[in-house]
Design a protein around this motif. Sequence first.
Motif, PDB file in Angstrom:
ATOM      1  N   CYS A 299      -4.579 -10.490  -8.296  1.00 34.41           N
ATOM      2  CA  CYS A 299      -4.786 -10.951  -6.923  1.00 34.41           C
ATOM      3  C   CYS A 299      -5.834 -10.133  -6.183  1.00 34.41           C
ATOM      4  O   CYS A 299      -6.409 -10.606  -5.214  1.00 34.41           O
ATOM      5  CB  CYS A 299      -3.470 -10.885  -6.162  1.00 34.41           C
ATOM      6  N   ASP A 300      -6.070  -8.905  -6.598  1.00 36.12           N
ATOM      7  CA  ASP A 300      -6.984  -7.969  -5.931  1.00 36.12           C
ATOM      8  C   ASP A 300      -6.527  -7.661  -4.507  1.00 36.12           C
ATOM      9  O   ASP A 300      -7.334  -7.309  -3.653  1.00 36.12           O
ATOM     10  CB  ASP A 300      -8.421  -8.506  -5.951  1.00 36.12           C
ATOM     11  N   ARG A 301      -5.220  -7.800  -4.266  1.00 35.64           N
ATOM     12  CA  ARG A 301      -4.646  -7.544  -2.943  1.00 35.64           C
ATOM     13  C   ARG A 301      -3.342  -6.749  -3.008  1.00 35.64           C
ATOM     14  O   ARG A 301      -2.610  -6.662  -2.038  1.00 35.64           O
ATOM     15  CB  ARG A 301      -4.377  -8.864  -2.234  1.00 35.64           C
ATOM     16  N   GLY A 302      -2.985  -6.235  -4.183  1.00 34.48           N
ATOM     17  CA  GLY A 302      -1.770  -5.446  -4.319  1.00 34.48           C
ATOM     18  C   GLY A 302      -0.487  -6.242  -4.306  1.00 34.48           C
ATOM     19  O   GLY A 302       0.575  -5.694  -4.059  1.00 34.48           O
ATOM     20  N   GLN A 303      -0.571  -7.540  -4.573  1.00 36.31           N
ATOM     21  CA  GLN A 303       0.619  -8.376  -4.503  1.00 36.31           C
ATOM     22  C   GLN A 303       1.213  -8.728  -5.858  1.00 36.31           C
ATOM     23  O   GLN A 303       2.366  -9.124  -5.938  1.00 36.31           O
ATOM     24  CB  GLN A 303       0.298  -9.664  -3.745  1.00 36.31           C
ATOM     25  N   CYS A 304       0.437  -8.613  -6.953  1.00 38.51           N
ATOM     26  CA  CYS A 304       0.933  -9.115  -8.238  1.00 38.51           C
ATOM     27  C   CYS A 304       1.293  -8.016  -9.236  1.00 38.51           C
ATOM     28  O   CYS A 304       2.087  -8.241 -10.131  1.00 38.51           O
ATOM     29  CB  CYS A 304      -0.077 -10.060  -8.863  1.00 38.51           C
ATOM     30  N   GLY A 305       0.706  -6.836  -9.129  1.00 37.58           N
ATOM     31  CA  GLY A 305       1.027  -5.738 -10.033  1.00 37.58           C
ATOM     32  C   GLY A 305       0.306  -5.770 -11.365  1.00 37.58           C
ATOM     33  O   GLY A 305       0.548  -4.906 -12.210  1.00 37.58           O
ATOM     34  N   ALA A 306      -0.578  -6.738 -11.596  1.00 35.37           N
ATOM     35  CA  ALA A 306      -1.288  -6.807 -12.879  1.00 35.37           C
ATOM     36  C   ALA A 306      -2.154  -5.577 -13.110  1.00 35.37           C
ATOM     37  O   ALA A 306      -2.449  -5.225 -14.246  1.00 35.37           O
ATOM     38  CB  ALA A 306      -2.152  -8.067 -12.946  1.00 35.37           C
ATOM     39  N   CYS A 307      -2.547  -4.896 -12.041  1.00 30.96           N
ATOM     40  CA  CYS A 307      -3.434  -3.733 -12.151  1.00 30.96           C
ATOM     41  C   CYS A 307      -2.680  -2.404 -12.141  1.00 30.96           C
ATOM     42  O   CYS A 307      -3.292  -1.347 -11.972  1.00 30.96           O
ATOM     43  CB  CYS A 307      -4.450  -3.752 -11.007  1.00 30.96           C
ATOM     44  N   THR A 308      -1.376  -2.428 -12.336  1.00 31.23           N
ATOM     45  CA  THR A 308      -0.580  -1.201 -12.273  1.00 31.23           C
ATOM     46  C   THR A 308      -1.014  -0.199 -13.332  1.00 31.23           C
ATOM     47  O   THR A 308      -1.128  -0.524 -14.511  1.00 31.23           O
ATOM     48  CB  THR A 308       0.916  -1.508 -12.449  1.00 31.23           C
ATOM     49  N   VAL A 309      -1.281   1.020 -12.890  1.00 32.90           N
ATOM     50  CA  VAL A 309      -1.579   2.160 -13.760  1.00 32.90           C
ATOM     51  C   VAL A 309      -0.728   3.326 -13.281  1.00 32.90           C
ATOM     52  O   VAL A 309      -0.111   3.265 -12.222  1.00 32.90           O
ATOM     53  CB  VAL A 309      -3.084   2.538 -13.747  1.00 32.90           C
ATOM     54  N   LEU A 310      -0.713   4.395 -14.057  1.00 36.27           N
ATOM     55  CA  LEU A 310       0.027   5.598 -13.675  1.00 36.27           C
ATOM     56  C   LEU A 310      -0.966   6.664 -13.242  1.00 36.27           C
ATOM     57  O   LEU A 310      -1.936   6.931 -13.950  1.00 36.27           O
ATOM     58  CB  LEU A 310       0.862   6.102 -14.849  1.00 36.27           C
ATOM     59  N   VAL A 311      -0.726   7.259 -12.096  1.00 40.96           N
ATOM     60  CA  VAL A 311      -1.528   8.382 -11.614  1.00 40.96           C
ATOM     61  C   VAL A 311      -0.578   9.550 -11.415  1.00 40.96           C
ATOM     62  O   VAL A 311       0.347   9.464 -10.606  1.00 40.96           O
ATOM     63  CB  VAL A 311      -2.282   8.051 -10.311  1.00 40.96           C
ATOM     64  N   ASP A 312      -0.798  10.587 -12.199  1.00 42.32           N
ATOM     65  CA  ASP A 312       0.110  11.740 -12.203  1.00 42.32           C
ATOM     66  C   ASP A 312       1.555  11.290 -12.398  1.00 42.32           C
ATOM     67  O   ASP A 312       2.483  11.801 -11.783  1.00 42.32           O
ATOM     68  CB  ASP A 312      -0.043  12.564 -10.928  1.00 42.32           C
ATOM     69  N   GLY A 313       1.743  10.276 -13.255  1.00 41.49           N
ATOM     70  CA  GLY A 313       3.073   9.787 -13.590  1.00 41.49           C
ATOM     71  C   GLY A 313       3.652   8.771 -12.632  1.00 41.49           C
ATOM     72  O   GLY A 313       4.700   8.196 -12.909  1.00 41.49           O
ATOM     73  N   GLN A 314       2.999   8.520 -11.514  1.00 43.50           N
ATOM     74  CA  GLN A 314       3.489   7.562 -10.521  1.00 43.50           C
ATOM     75  C   GLN A 314       2.729   6.249 -10.657  1.00 43.50           C
ATOM     76  O   GLN A 314       1.518   6.245 -10.821  1.00 43.50           O
ATOM     77  CB  GLN A 314       3.303   8.109  -9.099  1.00 43.50           C
ATOM     78  N   ARG A 315       3.440   5.132 -10.559  1.00 39.90           N
ATOM     79  CA  ARG A 315       2.761   3.842 -10.666  1.00 39.90           C
ATOM     80  C   ARG A 315       2.084   3.480  -9.349  1.00 39.90           C
ATOM     81  O   ARG A 315       2.631   3.711  -8.268  1.00 39.90           O
ATOM     82  CB  ARG A 315       3.725   2.750 -11.105  1.00 39.90           C
ATOM     83  N   ILE A 316       0.876   2.955  -9.485  1.00 39.76           N
ATOM     84  CA  ILE A 316       0.126   2.495  -8.320  1.00 39.76           C
ATOM     85  C   ILE A 316      -0.616   1.215  -8.685  1.00 39.76           C
ATOM     86  O   ILE A 316      -0.843   0.927  -9.854  1.00 39.76           O
ATOM     87  CB  ILE A 316      -0.889   3.540  -7.810  1.00 39.76           C
ATOM     88  N   ASN A 317      -0.993   0.461  -7.673  1.00 42.33           N
ATOM     89  CA  ASN A 317      -1.857  -0.693  -7.861  1.00 42.33           C
ATOM     90  C   ASN A 317      -3.289  -0.198  -7.784  1.00 42.33           C
ATOM     91  O   ASN A 317      -3.749   0.252  -6.730  1.00 42.33           O
ATOM     92  CB  ASN A 317      -1.609  -1.745  -6.787  1.00 42.33           C
ATOM     93  N   ALA A 318      -4.002  -0.292  -8.889  1.00 46.21           N
ATOM     94  CA  ALA A 318      -5.369   0.230  -8.957  1.00 46.21           C
ATOM     95  C   ALA A 318      -6.331  -0.536  -8.063  1.00 46.21           C
ATOM     96  O   ALA A 318      -7.386  -0.018  -7.703  1.00 46.21           O
ATOM     97  CB  ALA A 318      -5.861   0.216 -10.400  1.00 46.21           C
ATOM     98  N   CYS A 319      -5.977  -1.748  -7.668  1.00 48.11           N
ATOM     99  CA  CYS A 319      -6.854  -2.533  -6.793  1.00 48.11           C
ATOM    100  C   CYS A 319      -6.799  -2.062  -5.351  1.00 48.11           C
ATOM    101  O   CYS A 319      -7.671  -2.400  -4.560  1.00 48.11           O
ATOM    102  CB  CYS A 319      -6.519  -4.022  -6.876  1.00 48.11           C
ATOM    103  N   LEU A 320      -5.785  -1.292  -4.990  1.00 48.59           N
ATOM    104  CA  LEU A 320      -5.610  -0.869  -3.600  1.00 48.59           C
ATOM    105  C   LEU A 320      -6.059   0.556  -3.321  1.00 48.59           C
ATOM    106  O   LEU A 320      -5.859   1.055  -2.222  1.00 48.59           O
ATOM    107  CB  LEU A 320      -4.131  -0.990  -3.193  1.00 48.59           C
ATOM    108  N   THR A 321      -6.638   1.211  -4.292  1.00 48.11           N
ATOM    109  CA  THR A 321      -7.027   2.599  -4.107  1.00 48.11           C
ATOM    110  C   THR A 321      -8.463   2.796  -4.571  1.00 48.11           C
ATOM    111  O   THR A 321      -8.936   2.112  -5.481  1.00 48.11           O
ATOM    112  CB  THR A 321      -6.058   3.537  -4.869  1.00 48.11           C
TER     113      THR A 321
END
Length: 192
Positions: free
Chosen positions: A62-84
């Motif tokens: 979605c490129d808006r943080g709504q679907c989670g397809a871009c989830t990656v781990l940063v320092d072990g925490q999950r984030i939406n890579a499209c929102l950062t």
Amino acid sequence: MPDDDQSLSEQRAQGATLLHAPPQPLTLRINGAEHNLTIEPRVTLLDALREVLGLTGTKKGCDRGQCGACTVLVDGQRINACLTLAMMHDGREITTVEGLGEQGQPHPMQQAFMDCDGFQCGYCTPGQVCSAVALLDEVKARQASMLTEGDQLAPGALSEDEIRERMSGNLCRCGAYPNIVKAIHSVVLRQA
């Protein structure tokens, strides 16, 4: 109102120049390897991964943080890579789906998704898997969710409702949720 000595088009060009931010150096630590980049500060982490580094496992949904397809781990925490922004993660440890397992040796969560048929089209699967790996770490750390308090979580006691709650930021258009939950639950039971 345009200055008499400067045309409107010249003023617009000057304004556009002022809005442009020059590329900046940064180091992204991705899947255990350092990548020294020089990119514009407005590039998202998702675009840096896919477009600059060619790590296309992380998907742009979605490129808006709504679907989670871009989830990656940063320092072990999950984030939406499209929102950062990539610049925000200079020197931090980033793990994508490509970094979870090794050649011929998938991560237990990746294997569980394959064993339990936890995907259909597979587009959301990289984000689902990364999110599920983070979920396991959150439970080990006894982090509470909306359903249970941290002290109520015992190894192997993660319910299917709890899994659904913790995975609610990752959507699957195909509706593979029962098998996704089954895959995660199978890993939870093996780790108990």
